[in-house]
Enzyme design. Structure first.
Site, PDB file in Angstrom:
ATOM      1  N   ASP A  82       0.825  -1.212   0.000  1.00 45.67           N
ATOM      2  CA  ASP A  82       0.000   0.000   0.000  1.00 45.67           C
ATOM      3  C   ASP A  82       0.858   1.261   0.000  1.00 45.67           C
ATOM      4  O   ASP A  82       2.045   1.238   0.345  1.00 45.67           O
ATOM      5  CB  ASP A  82      -0.938   0.020   1.203  1.00 45.67           C
ATOM      6  CG  ASP A  82      -0.201   0.108   2.542  1.00 45.67           C
ATOM      7  OD1 ASP A  82       0.796  -0.627   2.714  1.00 45.67           O
ATOM      8  OD2 ASP A  82      -0.613   0.907   3.391  1.00 45.67           O
ATOM      9  N   GLU A 177       0.181  -1.261   5.659  1.00 43.31           N
ATOM     10  CA  GLU A 177       1.225  -0.834   6.590  1.00 43.31           C
ATOM     11  C   GLU A 177       1.088   0.641   6.916  1.00 43.31           C
ATOM     12  O   GLU A 177       1.321   1.069   8.055  1.00 43.31           O
ATOM     13  CB  GLU A 177       2.609  -1.125   5.992  1.00 43.31           C
ATOM     14  CG  GLU A 177       3.776  -0.937   6.970  1.00 43.31           C
ATOM     15  CD  GLU A 177       4.355   0.466   6.984  1.00 43.31           C
ATOM     16  OE1 GLU A 177       5.240   0.732   7.816  1.00 43.31           O
ATOM     17  OE2 GLU A 177       3.935   1.305   6.155  1.00 43.31           O
TER      18      GLU A 177
END
Length: 406
Positions: A82, A177
């Site tokens: 991400d 994350e």
């Protein structure tokens, strides 16, 4: 090693921005777009034990040990798919600068977006190298698609060169994350590594095994709205009371004024009206004792203001996020020495510094997988001035291979 740039340029054009307020896992379904591609590419390159957790959006794979190395410790490499929701990751248009001349970089002439050396002096260290920059309207996504590309390039290289002796290598790619959930559903038992590295750092040589102890705190302030024409001795402005709370925190313990091992209180968002206001904070410190004292001080301020304005005026919802991985890594310092020795073989100067943030590795270390952090060659993360150094990324792929060889 050149494959790493080809992969990186492909990955950054896939929008994988995560979302802070989402209640799903992953927080955005578009992260599956990259996960599915990685699964496909791992299959094509001949990786083994490929698992795509389609419920939670994790990808795991193995590079098998070479003959005679089956009993060697299993090493892992992890990166997150991400990108930060701080700046959009949609429509990324990467541009390569050959032989950077050390001057200011015009990212977008039409919008007058310029990356100035005066603002980003670390650019000077990249003179003569090749850079990848944005078009000034999005982030680049080197955090952490540079790490993803480097791990994939390492895997491809090892599978194409079976003459390189090594033990089993495990690969893991995580979602979310950037919103603190990357390790929530990471299957440490399935991963099966003895130790690992997250590849999620910055400049070449950067290596980190210390990070903040971290907590998040939501301050809800309950006011009283009365028509301002007749508000005397009646109104209680929740916005102003939230500002009063902020004013009682130590001014010097603000991220704008701290560095190195200094912790902070950070007011991340403030919204509301006279009746109700909400302030969201993050609290950070490398030292566990100081961290606990920071949280206690935060609560004391709320207690004082509740005595002043009435019980229940200030409500605090505080939760620890992660802890300093040094507590775990100190018992496994061979992991750090191994990386330093690999860097020395490539004439890379180790830059050992504390992370002023956190990584998946921090939580994974406390889940039983010692996991310090390595560099990616990316810089200025979470913004339109993000860039990556091609030369450094290619060297980092070599570094990962050397660590595996050791």
């Amino acid at each position: 090693m050149e494959k790493v740039i080809e992969l990186f340029l492909e990955y950054v054009q896939i929008d994988t921005e995560s979302a802070e307020e989402s209640t799903t896992m992953p927080s955005t379904m578009k992260q599956h777009d990259l996960a599915a591609l990685l699964e496909k590419q791992l299959q094509e390159m001949g990786a083994e034990e490929i698992v795509y957790d389609k419920e939670h959006c994790y990808v795991y794979a193995s590079i098998p040990a070479t003959a005679g190395c089956e009993d060697a410790p299993v090493i892992g490499f992890i990166a997150h798919m991400d990108t930060s929701p701080a700046v959009t990751g949609a429509g990324v248009k990467p541009r390569i600068i050959e032989n950077y001349d050390g001057r200011d970089i015009v990212l977008n002439e039409e919008k007058q977006v310029v990356m100035r050396v005066a603002d980003f002096p670390d650019l000077a260290s990249c003179q003569g190298k090749r850079l990848i920059v944005t078009d000034g309207t999005t982030l680049l996504g080197a955090d952490d698609k540079a790490g993803v590309a480097e791990i994939m390039a390492m895997a491809s290289w090892l599978l194409q060169h079976p003459e390189i002796a090594h033990g089993k290598v495990r690969i893991g790619f995580t979602p979310d994350e950037e919103v603190g959930a990357g390790a929530d559903h990471f299957n440490v038992e399935l991963f099966g590594a003895d130790y690992a590295y997250t590849v999620d750092g910055g400049p070449l040589g950067e290596m980190e095994f210390e990070n903040f102890n971290a907590a998040g705190a939501k301050v809800s302030v309950h006011g009283r709205s009365v028509h301002p024409g007749s508000a005397k001795d009646k109104m209680r402005n929740a916005i102003l009371m939230a500002q009063e709370f902020q004013s009682m925190l130590p001014v010097a313990e603000n991220p704008m004024y701290t560095c190195g091992y200094e912790g902070f209180y950070h007011l991340d968002t403030l919204h509301g009206n006279v009746e109700e206001a909400v302030a969201e904070y993050i609290i950070r410190d490398h030292d566990r004792v100081k961290f606990e004292k920071k949280k206690e001080h935060f609560l004391r301020i709320a207690g004082y203001l509740n005595e002043k304005y009435g019980a229940g005026t200030f409500e605090i919802d505080m939760k620890d996020s992660y802890y300093n991985m040094r507590e775990v890594i100190e018992k496994n310092m061979f992991i750090i020495e191994q990386a330093k020795e690999a860097m020395a073989q490539l004439d890379v100067e180790p830059i050992v510094s504390p992370i002023r943030g956190g990584t998946d590795g921090a939580r994974l270390s406390f889940m039983g997988l010692p996991c310090p952090n390595l560099c990616t060659g990316g810089r200025n993360a979470h913004g339109k001035y993000e860039y990556a150094c091609i030369d450094d990324m290619e060297t980092i792929v070599k570094l990962l291979v050397r660590i595996v060889e050791r």
